[in-house]
Design a protein around this motif. Sequence first.
Motif, PDB file in Angstrom:
ATOM      1  N   THR A 225       0.856  -1.178   0.000  1.00 56.99           N
ATOM      2  CA  THR A 225       0.000   0.000   0.000  1.00 56.99           C
ATOM      3  C   THR A 225       0.898   1.237   0.000  1.00 56.99           C
ATOM      4  O   THR A 225       2.109   1.145   0.231  1.00 56.99           O
ATOM      5  N   THR A 226       0.304   2.388  -0.235  1.00 56.69           N
ATOM      6  CA  THR A 226       1.098   3.615  -0.251  1.00 56.69           C
ATOM      7  C   THR A 226       1.630   3.983   1.126  1.00 56.69           C
ATOM      8  O   THR A 226       2.538   4.800   1.243  1.00 56.69           O
ATOM      9  N   GLY A 258       7.371   9.240   9.852  1.00 54.60           N
ATOM     10  CA  GLY A 258       6.565   9.215   8.641  1.00 54.60           C
ATOM     11  C   GLY A 258       7.148   8.438   7.482  1.00 54.60           C
ATOM     12  O   GLY A 258       6.872   8.726   6.315  1.00 54.60           O
ATOM     13  N   TRP A 259       7.948   7.412   7.780  1.00 53.47           N
ATOM     14  CA  TRP A 259       8.533   6.611   6.709  1.00 53.47           C
ATOM     15  C   TRP A 259       7.453   5.827   5.971  1.00 53.47           C
ATOM     16  O   TRP A 259       6.524   5.291   6.582  1.00 53.47           O
ATOM     17  N   ALA A 260       7.595   5.761   4.624  1.00 52.00           N
ATOM     18  CA  ALA A 260       6.640   5.037   3.781  1.00 52.00           C
ATOM     19  C   ALA A 260       7.304   4.754   2.441  1.00 52.00           C
ATOM     20  O   ALA A 260       8.300   5.395   2.083  1.00 52.00           O
ATOM     21  N   PRO A 261       6.783   3.785   1.685  1.00 48.49           N
ATOM     22  CA  PRO A 261       7.383   3.483   0.383  1.00 48.49           C
ATOM     23  C   PRO A 261       7.113   4.576  -0.636  1.00 48.49           C
ATOM     24  O   PRO A 261       6.133   5.309  -0.541  1.00 48.49           O
ATOM     25  N   GLY A 262       8.012   4.677  -1.622  1.00 45.47           N
ATOM     26  CA  GLY A 262       7.827   5.655  -2.683  1.00 45.47           C
ATOM     27  C   GLY A 262       8.653   5.297  -3.899  1.00 45.47           C
ATOM     28  O   GLY A 262       9.598   4.519  -3.819  1.00 45.47           O
ATOM     29  N   GLY A 263       8.301   5.870  -5.045  1.00 42.79           N
ATOM     30  CA  GLY A 263       9.029   5.591  -6.272  1.00 42.79           C
ATOM     31  C   GLY A 263       8.097   5.106  -7.359  1.00 42.79           C
ATOM     32  O   GLY A 263       6.876   5.011  -7.180  1.00 42.79           O
ATOM     33  N   TRP A 264       8.669   4.768  -8.506  1.00 42.54           N
ATOM     34  CA  TRP A 264       7.856   4.267  -9.622  1.00 42.54           C
ATOM     35  C   TRP A 264       7.809   2.743  -9.551  1.00 42.54           C
ATOM     36  O   TRP A 264       6.840   2.168  -9.081  1.00 42.54           O
ATOM     37  N   GLN A 265       8.845   2.042  -9.981  1.00 46.04           N
ATOM     38  CA  GLN A 265       8.949   0.608  -9.722  1.00 46.04           C
ATOM     39  C   GLN A 265       9.640   0.490  -8.371  1.00 46.04           C
ATOM     40  O   GLN A 265      10.860   0.319  -8.271  1.00 46.04           O
ATOM     41  N   LEU A 266       8.846   0.589  -7.309  1.00 47.45           N
ATOM     42  CA  LEU A 266       9.363   0.885  -5.970  1.00 47.45           C
ATOM     43  C   LEU A 266       9.809  -0.338  -5.191  1.00 47.45           C
ATOM     44  O   LEU A 266      10.325  -0.189  -4.077  1.00 47.45           O
ATOM     45  N   MET A 267       9.641  -1.546  -5.741  1.00 51.76           N
ATOM     46  CA  MET A 267      10.070  -2.755  -5.041  1.00 51.76           C
ATOM     47  C   MET A 267      10.855  -3.668  -5.977  1.00 51.76           C
ATOM     48  O   MET A 267      10.703  -3.604  -7.198  1.00 51.76           O
ATOM     49  N   ALA A 268      11.678  -4.508  -5.377  1.00 51.62           N
ATOM     50  CA  ALA A 268      12.408  -5.541  -6.111  1.00 51.62           C
ATOM     51  C   ALA A 268      12.587  -6.732  -5.196  1.00 51.62           C
ATOM     52  O   ALA A 268      12.598  -6.594  -3.967  1.00 51.62           O
ATOM     53  N   VAL A 269      12.734  -7.923  -5.794  1.00 45.85           N
ATOM     54  CA  VAL A 269      13.019  -9.127  -5.012  1.00 45.85           C
ATOM     55  C   VAL A 269      14.264  -9.819  -5.561  1.00 45.85           C
ATOM     56  O   VAL A 269      14.485  -9.838  -6.774  1.00 45.85           O
TER      57      VAL A 269
END
Length: 365
Positions: A225-226, A258-269
Amino acid sequence: MGIGHACADLPADNIGQEKLAFPPEPHRAYIVDVEFESMVAGRVVVVDPDQKRMLGMVSTGFTAPSTLSRDGKLLYTADLFYSRGTRGTRTDVLTAWDTSTLSPSWEVVIPSKRSMSLTQRYSIGTSADDRFVYIYNFTPSTSITVVNAESRSVVGELAIPGCVLSQPVGKRRLASLCGNGSIQLITLDDAGKEVARSQTRFFDPDAEKLVERAVNVGDTYYYTTTTGTIRAVDLSGKEPRILPAWELVQREADKKAGWAPGGWQLMAVAPKLNRLYVLMHDAHEPMKWEDPSPIIWAYDLKTHKQIGTLEAPIPVWSLRATTDDRPLLLGTNVEGGLEIFDLLSGKHTGTMDKITKTPSQVLSH
């Protein structure tokens, strides 16, 4: 007095004729550059991040979504061209590029429906056996064009109203995330025709904003989620299995910051390490979750615990981890460069500066 000139025969130029290795090196990467300043003509830049060397480039048509075949032989791009360059008759083609020569191997004309948006994962994908290529359409109704790569022909179109993208599942299934909070699963037969369809409740769209840009380990897909809740679904069985949700931000001090994910392709495995990497930023603002960040948090996918932090010298927009047992994490930065991390040591090993203009995505084998 006339002055003569001497001429000498020169050897033929070998530019464009050198073949790249096959099988491809495990760290070879393909950077999708949508070229914001001239979007009618994009490119995919091929690099060796170990040697920090550009290997070649292919030209694509108008923000072309791209993916690699499972056998490593082909790079697929869903190209869009106009007969007058920026206007005129529109033609859409699926182009199959040879990954050794970086030249077109074949192409097939596809319906002029494919999504004209910033490229992302699962705008185009392949079945596990490489028989089918799936292309996401948005007109604004949503559907998926199915191309048989063996016969090199369009074999059908799957309507997915209210749903987006197509995550390949095994040899004959694909999944889409739907606006009603469900995962839709479609099963095909060997001819590429639909034989079954189901929807399974996955999340509450009235309570949270789930980002459609998932990453996967096999047939298990991970979404965030955002605000940083990870939701995962295992699609390997007959029915989808919804896995327990967990939080990216686990320390009270990080929550207060207030840390949270962000970016375009914001994750990788990194599948061999069973780790998840997420672009993170502090002072989260609801409408700015796509902003880039130099900070990357690492997680153990088994324990769901944060196990480290990586930092790039320049903010990163999109991530990709290689799939080998000595993986690299690759990140496109906001200046058109590529940030490179060795994931065994956890160290930043360098930057390939300004090798693209506006990179939106990284692919690897």
